[in-house]
Scaffold this active site. Structure first.
Site, PDB file in Angstrom:
ATOM      1  N   LYS A   1       0.843  -1.181   0.142  1.00 42.53           N
ATOM      2  CA  LYS A   1      -0.020   0.082   0.185  1.00 42.53           C
ATOM      3  C   LYS A   1       0.921   1.275  -0.156  1.00 42.53           C
ATOM      4  O   LYS A   1       0.221   2.257  -0.667  1.00 42.53           O
ATOM      5  CB  LYS A   1      -0.860   0.080   1.044  1.00 42.53           C
TER       6      LYS A   1
ATOM      7  N   ILE B   1     -10.066  -9.410   2.194  1.00 46.22           N
ATOM      8  CA  ILE B   1     -11.515  -9.080   1.776  1.00 46.22           C
ATOM      9  C   ILE B   1     -11.337  -8.551   0.196  1.00 46.22           C
ATOM     10  O   ILE B   1     -10.491  -7.719  -0.082  1.00 46.22           O
ATOM     11  CB  ILE B   1     -11.995  -7.809   2.747  1.00 46.22           C
TER      12      ILE B   1
ATOM     13  N   GLU C   1       2.978  -3.534  15.943  1.00 45.36           N
ATOM     14  CA  GLU C   1       4.314  -3.570  15.767  1.00 45.36           C
ATOM     15  C   GLU C   1       5.094  -3.148  16.988  1.00 45.36           C
ATOM     16  O   GLU C   1       4.656  -2.395  17.764  1.00 45.36           O
ATOM     17  CB  GLU C   1       4.782  -2.963  14.462  1.00 45.36           C
TER      18      GLU C   1
ATOM     19  N   ASP D   1      -1.182   4.447   7.862  1.00 48.04           N
ATOM     20  CA  ASP D   1      -1.247   3.067   6.944  1.00 48.04           C
ATOM     21  C   ASP D   1      -2.913   3.353   6.402  1.00 48.04           C
ATOM     22  O   ASP D   1      -2.988   3.023   5.347  1.00 48.04           O
ATOM     23  CB  ASP D   1      -1.173   1.925   7.762  1.00 48.04           C
TER      24      ASP D   1
ATOM     25  N   LYS E   1      -4.235   3.354   2.285  1.00 50.83           N
ATOM     26  CA  LYS E   1      -5.088   2.536   1.720  1.00 50.83           C
ATOM     27  C   LYS E   1      -6.442   3.609   1.095  1.00 50.83           C
ATOM     28  O   LYS E   1      -6.993   3.234   0.084  1.00 50.83           O
ATOM     29  CB  LYS E   1      -5.723   1.811   2.633  1.00 50.83           C
TER      30      LYS E   1
END
Lengths: 322, 322
Positions: free
Chosen positions: B105, B136, B190, B201, B205
């Site tokens: 991504k 998904i 993480e 993140d 996306k």
């Protein structure tokens, strides 16, 4: 721009919805796909009804062969419903070299081998996303994007009429007959609701899914099926006391040795289950793959516009490959 | 059987998961697709690590050109992550005539035009289903099965780490720092969680989805983004008093005049909202099309096996057209 000619069989509610969505979204579809989709012939006896749009002169026909024998037609969209003459029409179109898109769960569940084998031997496309789950792209996901998975289990709420009735019974504590009558008045149940409330519609859809998900042909009449006609308010109270709701589920399992079982029945679901909150006319499918784990797809399983979304998605998928 | 040779870039957690799922489901994939998928070269420096399977001799390489210059390789699967050298590797593979599948991504959000235009000008496939929503099948549904729709709105829970933290804070009343520490110990966050908890993140996306859903290129750094680091137990109490939960949402809207807006922020959701019950590490997307109405897709948005499901789905989609 690639021009694709479509012959439409049936201009009832779903056919008219498909026609409207194509016209409304034509600019968007052309811009994003490069396809100029044209409905050039429509097989329909009732040509006078006011559907809110005007069909151009010369498009209506009462003669199926005017579509099957027209060399300019690329794709036949079958939206007349019922097993016959729909099955014969689809087979004739395929043998004439035309790809077929259908929303007809009864015909496809009944004649799955005939239709898929005729499409294969004729070298044409055959897609039927709208036959299961209406606008929810279940079949595409299962047969394409998720096809690296071996599936082990699935559970679906695949009939909006029965889910509407069960939701109202559950939330309002009303008896079945009262809720059915209200659903009929509101258009969520047909005048003759037999095929829905006895579970036959769901069995047709589960039969199609068994072929696609597990590669097992199970005729709808061979699926153990129980409808919702004998459910009482007491059943809902008992379920609620156990932290559960009642849903009409299509369920299927595949054992490690490859044997499969499937059935349609009113089932208790824990209130925390992903399908427990699927209310009213909505549909949903939970499917478990051995790589992807549990997935849930949720949306409108019926209605002219959601069904049109799936029909046109299939038309575009075929048209892109023509 | 059509044999397809794959060059794999990176054998970390996702790469190893993809390798394992392909081997585990090889018989199923061959039977259902007619494709013999072979990972013939793997670019990886760490060739000694115990991954639970043995890579045949001669497959590992430390030289990217051994993959890009190998005329037998059909598809390059990029699973090294990060913006560079991943972007350069993908572009090199495309220019060498190889289709590319990626789960990356960050690289795709940063270099969307470069990568999609290089794929188009090179006449190769480029698919990246795994980059948004893990297993998904969101991108496939949006760009293929639902593409007759004009979309008006979408809301996604697209990061498992933050959704896990928010779920635990909500259900256990614990402060952010305690839950983050527990999430790190359990492997749901993480060691350096910055990119997740600050929303970067999710912005990556959402940037990819904006291109696919609305045809609007929005760079991730141009998306108004607020993370979850300043959320307190009091925030959850206040939301609960109003019948709501708090979720980190990626939201986007398209107005009738075509203008779009999008943002990433912790948002109140009514407890009856279809995304309110998406708990722990699960992801979900609600998308509204003008024909299909609201659809919700729910499943595991990360992890080696769900991601492998999406990667292999893309590989199969490209391989079927080769």
């Amino acid at each position: 721009m690639k021009r694709i000619s479509i012959g439409l069989l049936g201009l009832g509610n779903i056919g008219a919805g498909t026609y409207k969505v194509l016209e409304q979204n034509r600019t968007h579809i052309e811009a994003t796909t490069g396809l100029d989709l044209r409905i050039t012939r429509i097989l329909e006896l009732d040509q006078e009804r006011d559907r809110g749009f005007t069909v151009p002169p010369g498009v209506f026909t009462e003669d199926p062969s005017a579509i099957f024998d027209d060399p300019d037609i690329d794709i036949v969209v079958e939206l007349i419903g019922g097993i016959e003459p729909a099955t014969s029409f689809m087979a004739s179109a395929m043998k004439g070299g035309k790809s077929v898109v259908s929303a007809n769960k009864a015909a496809i569940a009944e004649n799955y081998e005939l239709l898929t084998e005729t499409a294969a031997s004729s070298g044409v496309g055959f897609r039927f996303e709208a036959s299961v789950g209406g606008g929810i792209p279940l079949i595409g996901a299962i047969t394409e994007h998720l096809c690296a998975n071996e599936y082990t289990e699935m559970h679906g709420i695949l009939n909006g009429t029965t889910n509407y009735i069960l939701t109202k019974m559950s939330e309002q504590g009303l008896p079945y007959d009262d809720v059915l009558k209200e659903a009929q008045e509101l258009g969520f149940a047909e005048a003759d609701p037999t095929g829905d409330v006895k579970g036959e519609d769901v069995a047709n859809k589960l039969s199609i899914l068994m072929s696609l998900v597990f590669g097992k042909r199970v005729r709808p009449e061979d699926i153990p099926t129980r409808g919702i006609t004998r459910i009482t308010p007491e059943d809902f109270r008992e379920a609620a006391e156990n932290g559960c709701v009642i849903k009409l589920l299509a369920s299927a399992f595949r054992a490690p040795d490859g044997t499969c079982e499937c059935f349609v029945q009113p089932s208790w679901l824990n209130k925390t289950h992903p399908l427990a909150e699927v209310r009213n006319e909505y549909n949903a499918l939970l499917i478990r793959g051995n790589a992807v784990d549990d997935l849930v797809f949720y949306g409108k399983g019926a209605g002219p516009f959601p069904t049109a979304s799936a029909v046109l998605g299939d038309v575009i998928a075929i048209a892109r490959r023509l």
